[in-house]
Design a protein around this motif. Structure first.
Motif, PDB file in Angstrom:
ATOM      1  N   GLU A 161       9.789  -1.318   4.947  1.00 19.98           N
ATOM      2  CA  GLU A 161       8.673  -0.780   4.678  1.00 19.98           C
ATOM      3  C   GLU A 161       8.236  -0.196   3.740  1.00 19.98           C
ATOM      4  O   GLU A 161       7.949  -0.431   3.112  1.00 19.98           O
ATOM      5  N   SER A 162       9.216   0.613   2.213  1.00 18.11           N
ATOM      6  CA  SER A 162       9.446   1.244   1.445  1.00 18.11           C
ATOM      7  C   SER A 162       8.887   0.107   0.381  1.00 18.11           C
ATOM      8  O   SER A 162       8.687   0.621   0.003  1.00 18.11           O
ATOM      9  N   ILE A 163      10.079  -0.669   0.454  1.00 15.69           N
ATOM     10  CA  ILE A 163      10.092  -2.060  -0.418  1.00 15.69           C
ATOM     11  C   ILE A 163       8.496  -2.351  -0.169  1.00 15.69           C
ATOM     12  O   ILE A 163       8.178  -2.915  -1.758  1.00 15.69           O
ATOM     13  N   CYS A 167       5.876  -2.944  -2.757  1.00 19.22           N
ATOM     14  CA  CYS A 167       5.438  -4.523  -3.809  1.00 19.22           C
ATOM     15  C   CYS A 167       4.222  -4.926  -3.857  1.00 19.22           C
ATOM     16  O   CYS A 167       3.487  -5.164  -4.675  1.00 19.22           O
ATOM     17  N   VAL A 168       3.453  -4.432  -2.626  1.00 18.72           N
ATOM     18  CA  VAL A 168       2.103  -4.188  -2.273  1.00 18.72           C
ATOM     19  C   VAL A 168       0.782  -3.610  -3.301  1.00 18.72           C
ATOM     20  O   VAL A 168       0.216  -4.447  -3.864  1.00 18.72           O
ATOM     21  N   GLU A 169       1.735  -2.371  -3.689  1.00 25.60           N
ATOM     22  CA  GLU A 169       0.927  -1.269  -4.890  1.00 25.60           C
ATOM     23  C   GLU A 169       1.738  -2.265  -6.297  1.00 25.60           C
ATOM     24  O   GLU A 169       0.298  -2.227  -7.175  1.00 25.60           O
ATOM     25  N   ILE A 170       2.580  -2.483  -6.042  1.00 20.30           N
ATOM     26  CA  ILE A 170       2.766  -2.659  -7.496  1.00 20.30           C
ATOM     27  C   ILE A 170       2.033  -4.095  -8.094  1.00 20.30           C
ATOM     28  O   ILE A 170       1.677  -4.687  -9.681  1.00 20.30           O
ATOM     29  N   ARG A 175       0.027  -7.833   1.920  1.00 22.57           N
ATOM     30  CA  ARG A 175       1.241  -7.436   3.270  1.00 22.57           C
ATOM     31  C   ARG A 175       1.852  -8.104   3.252  1.00 22.57           C
ATOM     32  O   ARG A 175       2.846  -8.375   3.669  1.00 22.57           O
ATOM     33  N   LYS A 176       1.195  -9.270   4.046  1.00 22.68           N
ATOM     34  CA  LYS A 176       1.737 -10.368   4.475  1.00 22.68           C
ATOM     35  C   LYS A 176       3.051 -11.169   3.830  1.00 22.68           C
ATOM     36  O   LYS A 176       3.860 -11.723   4.236  1.00 22.68           O
ATOM     37  N   LYS A 177       2.445 -11.317   2.728  1.00 27.16           N
ATOM     38  CA  LYS A 177       3.605 -12.074   1.545  1.00 27.16           C
ATOM     39  C   LYS A 177       3.917 -11.503   1.180  1.00 27.16           C
ATOM     40  O   LYS A 177       5.535 -12.017   1.101  1.00 27.16           O
ATOM     41  N   ALA A 178       4.153 -10.468   1.237  1.00 31.47           N
ATOM     42  CA  ALA A 178       5.502  -9.475   0.819  1.00 31.47           C
ATOM     43  C   ALA A 178       6.089  -9.247   1.799  1.00 31.47           C
ATOM     44  O   ALA A 178       7.724  -9.012   1.748  1.00 31.47           O
TER      45      ALA A 178
END
Length: 288
Positions: A161-163, A167-170, A175-178
């Protein structure tokens, strides 16, 4: 409930080895709670402190980004001080129960020498406890390891979840793809580490004096090297870049009183950075 039952049963165990020495679970419990300082050196003390801090990092999910990520999801009306107190209390109680569950069993069946097995202790000692239970042990053992699977899964989700959140933010991706991409990487890495017990088995001396295989190596890198280093950077960030008042303001945002604000300020600015630096140097072998 399972931990309480198994811990209680571990205290009743008794075993006589090939040399005729009888060891009991109660003796193992006394060994568990008794400090042993014979031959303790400064270097050995630092290594013990490092091991303890590694357990603390993992148990409280500190220096992994997990608490920061979950903290960002907390509603504004939550009393953070109360939440921290509950986490401290229950985490400590569960850790003590886990020790009572495993250490007496290790002592009974393998003596003091058996306690150097590291992360695999649960898979060496507990099956012997379940076997000693007789027919009920099959059911209790299956239930325990099923619970352990779910505990492992939820821990994996926390780390993922933290990663994923970062990744979603950066990368501004969905979210699904990440989660999908990270899960594939996660599974591949986990499979490789699991194969370290068979196809990819090797033995490697570690800076803490032990000899480990792939799982032990990854456990050492994450818990004993990366976490103290990240904790060091975190203490600098909060203690000197953002200032402790940033966290204190969050703790008191709803009018609550942060009773440990003075202790927290001294710890985050002065004591914790020094401790983390020493532990990091010790873990890398530089200090020794």
């Amino acid at each position: 409930m399972l931990v309480v039952v198994i811990a209680g049963y571990s205290l009743t165990l008794k075993n006589t080895d090939a040399n005729g020495v009888t060891r009991t679970g109660l003796q193992g419990f006394l060994y568990f709670i008794t400090p042993h300082v014979e031959g303790l050196t400064v270097e050995r003390f630092l290594q013990i402190l490092l091991d303890a801090m590694s357990q603390l990092f993992f148990s409280l999910s500190v220096s992994m980004g997990i608490m920061i990520t979950y903290g960002s999801y907390v509603k504004k009306d939550v009393n953070l001080g109360k939440s921290v107190n509950q986490i401290e209390l229950f985490d400590t109680l569960v850790a003590l129960l886990a020790g009572v569950m495993i250490i007496p069993a290790v002592y009974v069946f393998s003596g003091v020498e058996g306690m150097s097995a590291g992360p695999s202790l649960m898979f060496i000692s507990l099956p012997k406890v379940f076997d000693a239970m007789g027919a009920a042990g099959t059911f209790v053992g299956a239930l325990f390891f099923l619970a352990a699977i779910f505990a492992t899964l939820t821990s994996c989700i926390s780390v993922l979840e933290s990663i994923a959140a970062n990744c979603v933010e950066i990368f501004h991706t969905s979210r699904k793809k990440a989660v999908l991409v990270l899960s594939v990487i996660y599974l591949a890495a986990s499979a490789a580490i699991a194969l370290g017990c068979s196809k990819l088995y090797f033995e490697l001396p570690l800076p803490n004096g032990s000899v480990g295989q792939l799982l032990d190596l990854m456990d050492y890198i994450s818990n004993s090297v990366m976490m103290p280093f990240i904790a060091l950077l975190s203490t600098i960030l909060i203690g000197w870049v953002k200032s402790p008042q940033y966290v204190i303001g969050e703790m008191e945002r709803n009018g609550e009183t942060f009773r440990r604000r003075g202790v927290y300020t001294v710890m985050i600015r002065c004591i914790a950075p020094v401790m983390m630096l020493v532990l990091f140097l010790q873990s890398t072998g530089i200090l020794s």
